[in-house]
Motif scaffolding. Sequence first.
Motif, PDB file in Angstrom:
ATOM      1  N   VAL A  84      21.088  28.997   5.777  1.00 53.91           N
ATOM      2  CA  VAL A  84      20.598  27.983   6.725  1.00 53.91           C
ATOM      3  C   VAL A  84      21.452  26.708   6.745  1.00 53.91           C
ATOM      4  O   VAL A  84      21.099  25.746   7.429  1.00 53.91           O
ATOM      5  CB  VAL A  84      19.118  27.606   6.463  1.00 53.91           C
ATOM      6  N   HIS A  85      22.558  26.694   5.996  1.00 48.76           N
ATOM      7  CA  HIS A  85      23.420  25.500   6.029  1.00 48.76           C
ATOM      8  C   HIS A  85      24.886  25.924   5.951  1.00 48.76           C
ATOM      9  O   HIS A  85      25.459  26.066   4.871  1.00 48.76           O
ATOM     10  CB  HIS A  85      23.073  24.546   4.874  1.00 48.76           C
ATOM     11  N   THR A  86      25.463  26.143   7.116  1.00 45.33           N
ATOM     12  CA  THR A  86      26.884  26.507   7.176  1.00 45.33           C
ATOM     13  C   THR A  86      27.629  25.548   8.107  1.00 45.33           C
ATOM     14  O   THR A  86      27.025  24.851   8.929  1.00 45.33           O
ATOM     15  CB  THR A  86      27.097  27.942   7.718  1.00 45.33           C
ATOM     16  N   HIS A  87      28.964  25.561   7.941  1.00 45.90           N
ATOM     17  CA  HIS A  87      29.861  24.856   8.870  1.00 45.90           C
ATOM     18  C   HIS A  87      31.009  25.815   9.175  1.00 45.90           C
ATOM     19  O   HIS A  87      32.108  25.691   8.633  1.00 45.90           O
ATOM     20  CB  HIS A  87      30.398  23.572   8.237  1.00 45.90           C
ATOM     21  N   LEU A  88      30.747  26.797  10.043  1.00 48.09           N
ATOM     22  CA  LEU A  88      31.728  27.861  10.282  1.00 48.09           C
ATOM     23  C   LEU A  88      33.021  27.342  10.900  1.00 48.09           C
ATOM     24  O   LEU A  88      34.077  27.958  10.739  1.00 48.09           O
ATOM     25  CB  LEU A  88      31.134  28.950  11.192  1.00 48.09           C
ATOM     26  N   ILE A 205      18.377  20.292  15.633  1.00 51.67           N
ATOM     27  CA  ILE A 205      18.980  18.957  15.525  1.00 51.67           C
ATOM     28  C   ILE A 205      19.342  18.700  14.072  1.00 51.67           C
ATOM     29  O   ILE A 205      18.531  18.911  13.172  1.00 51.67           O
ATOM     30  CB  ILE A 205      17.988  17.863  16.013  1.00 51.67           C
ATOM     31  N   LYS A 206      20.582  18.243  13.851  1.00 54.29           N
ATOM     32  CA  LYS A 206      21.003  17.851  12.498  1.00 54.29           C
ATOM     33  C   LYS A 206      21.141  16.338  12.476  1.00 54.29           C
ATOM     34  O   LYS A 206      21.744  15.743  13.379  1.00 54.29           O
ATOM     35  CB  LYS A 206      22.361  18.501  12.171  1.00 54.29           C
ATOM     36  N   VAL A 207      20.591  15.725  11.437  1.00 51.30           N
ATOM     37  CA  VAL A 207      20.678  14.274  11.322  1.00 51.30           C
ATOM     38  C   VAL A 207      21.107  13.906   9.902  1.00 51.30           C
ATOM     39  O   VAL A 207      20.696  14.543   8.942  1.00 51.30           O
ATOM     40  CB  VAL A 207      19.321  13.611  11.695  1.00 51.30           C
ATOM     41  N   GLU A 266      18.224  18.814   3.613  1.00 53.97           N
ATOM     42  CA  GLU A 266      19.478  19.418   3.153  1.00 53.97           C
ATOM     43  C   GLU A 266      20.014  18.618   1.958  1.00 53.97           C
ATOM     44  O   GLU A 266      20.015  17.394   1.985  1.00 53.97           O
ATOM     45  CB  GLU A 266      20.502  19.409   4.288  1.00 53.97           C
ATOM     46  N   HIS A 267      20.439  19.325   0.951  1.00 52.62           N
ATOM     47  CA  HIS A 267      20.982  18.796  -0.321  1.00 52.62           C
ATOM     48  C   HIS A 267      19.865  18.411  -1.300  1.00 52.62           C
ATOM     49  O   HIS A 267      19.841  18.889  -2.413  1.00 52.62           O
ATOM     50  CB  HIS A 267      21.956  17.625  -0.125  1.00 52.62           C
ATOM     51  N   SER A 268      18.969  17.524  -0.863  1.00 48.85           N
ATOM     52  CA  SER A 268      17.772  17.148  -1.654  1.00 48.85           C
ATOM     53  C   SER A 268      18.110  16.620  -3.050  1.00 48.85           C
ATOM     54  O   SER A 268      17.240  16.595  -3.931  1.00 48.85           O
ATOM     55  CB  SER A 268      16.822  18.360  -1.809  1.00 48.85           C
ATOM     56  N   THR A 338      24.100  26.823   1.770  1.00 48.21           N
ATOM     57  CA  THR A 338      25.208  26.664   0.823  1.00 48.21           C
ATOM     58  C   THR A 338      26.224  25.581   1.177  1.00 48.21           C
ATOM     59  O   THR A 338      27.050  25.225   0.347  1.00 48.21           O
ATOM     60  CB  THR A 338      25.983  27.997   0.697  1.00 48.21           C
ATOM     61  N   ASP A 339      26.203  25.081   2.426  1.00 47.92           N
ATOM     62  CA  ASP A 339      27.243  24.148   2.887  1.00 47.92           C
ATOM     63  C   ASP A 339      28.617  24.830   2.907  1.00 47.92           C
ATOM     64  O   ASP A 339      29.629  24.229   2.514  1.00 47.92           O
ATOM     65  CB  ASP A 339      27.284  22.874   2.019  1.00 47.92           C
ATOM     66  N   SER A 340      28.656  26.067   3.397  1.00 48.39           N
ATOM     67  CA  SER A 340      29.931  26.788   3.477  1.00 48.39           C
ATOM     68  C   SER A 340      30.887  26.019   4.376  1.00 48.39           C
ATOM     69  O   SER A 340      30.485  25.423   5.377  1.00 48.39           O
ATOM     70  CB  SER A 340      29.718  28.201   4.014  1.00 48.39           C
TER      71      SER A 340
HETATM   72 ZN   LIG Z   1      26.710  20.259   5.440  1.00 47.34          ZN
END
Ligand SMILES: [Zn+2]
Length: 428
Positions: A84-88, A205-207, A266-268, A338-340
Amino acid sequence: MRHSLVTFVCVLALPPITHAAPGAVRCGKVLDVRSGQMLTDQVVLFDVGGTITSIGSSSSLKLPGGIIPVDLSHATCLPGLIDVHTHLTGDPTGNGYAGLGISIPREAVTGVKNARLTLFAGFTTVRNVGADGFADIALRDGIDAGEIEGPRMRVSGPPLGITGGHCDNNLLPSEYHYKADGVADGPWAVRAKVREVVKYGADVIKVCASGGVLSKGDAPGTPQYTLEELQAIAEEAHKLGRKVAAHAHGTQSIKDAIRAGIDSIEHSSLIDDEGIALARQHGTYLVFDIYNDDFILQEGAKAGMLPESIEKERKLGKLQRENFRHAFQSGAKMAFGTDSGVYPHGDNAKQFAKMVEWGMKPLDAIHSATINAADLLGWGDKIGALEIGHYADLIAVSGDPTSDMRALESVKFVMKGGTVVRNDLAAK
Ligand SMILES: [Zn+2]
């Protein structure tokens, strides 16, 4: 006219990446992710649209004539995984000042490469939270049109952030007059920005609620958006049928985002007991990216990350992992992200072993990347489990991931919507 004719001929020469027939797979074992039960000798049958129509033991399930199942009888099958957390559209090589030389079209091409790597690693769905321009939207649409291979994507477009914050770009001096696409300050400006990214195709939406690690001049623990701004974002997004993911390392920002009604944190990293209690009360998912810390510390300098970023990670990484364990043991809902892109794409499954090292059982970690992630995406009726009516998104591994978590790091078979995209188990 001559150009369009050439294009037309080239397109005809490409094999289509689409599924066109009903089919079946026969699995030595299937993990029922809901019950945790390992079922033996199962057949999964799917229709022409790539949707599962039945699943049961091979002795009881009658296959329609002409269907020969794919033989996975020596493997364990699971639903396709979800990150649920990627940056392809980004690679670890694009950090710091090196990133300024990469155009948005070039990032889209990078995304094509990484979408395939991610799918081949067993991740049949991702939520991409933050991309320059709208490159992630182009990527999603190319995949959905069957033009390129990749996971199902829920995408955000540019992340919303304050002027000078984590989601602005602070590398250039003022004479360049540069600000990132998602920058908006004040309750009405952020509402307008939500409307804008939805207009251009955002599913989510990402903030950026707090400061971050890989940005210049800010501190991960400090709040950036105010509670009032976060409330405006959540209200506007929900009104338009979109969920919100908030980047928040800082203790106060985590609480503000949860109180504002945001759907996932995200990250928390610096969550405290009050934040965990609020997350439980509001049903907010926590997404802890606890694999990439090692990559940043070991490879970050070589990858062009700023010295201040590596220093921030050094202070934050261990606290984040301890808080992951505490939040999980306190009963907070967890989704796998994972913040890929911070680390190389395709290594997403390496986070599972970290989650087990820091307090989860393997089945809990699998839940976070299947049923929990599907629920967070609002897609629980279609992905995250092998059930009738779900997409035939299925992976297979050798061994038993409920006892050997690292089995998920070497996925042998991947099917998305009934189309086999990878099969290392086929007789050669
Ligand atoms: Zn990220």
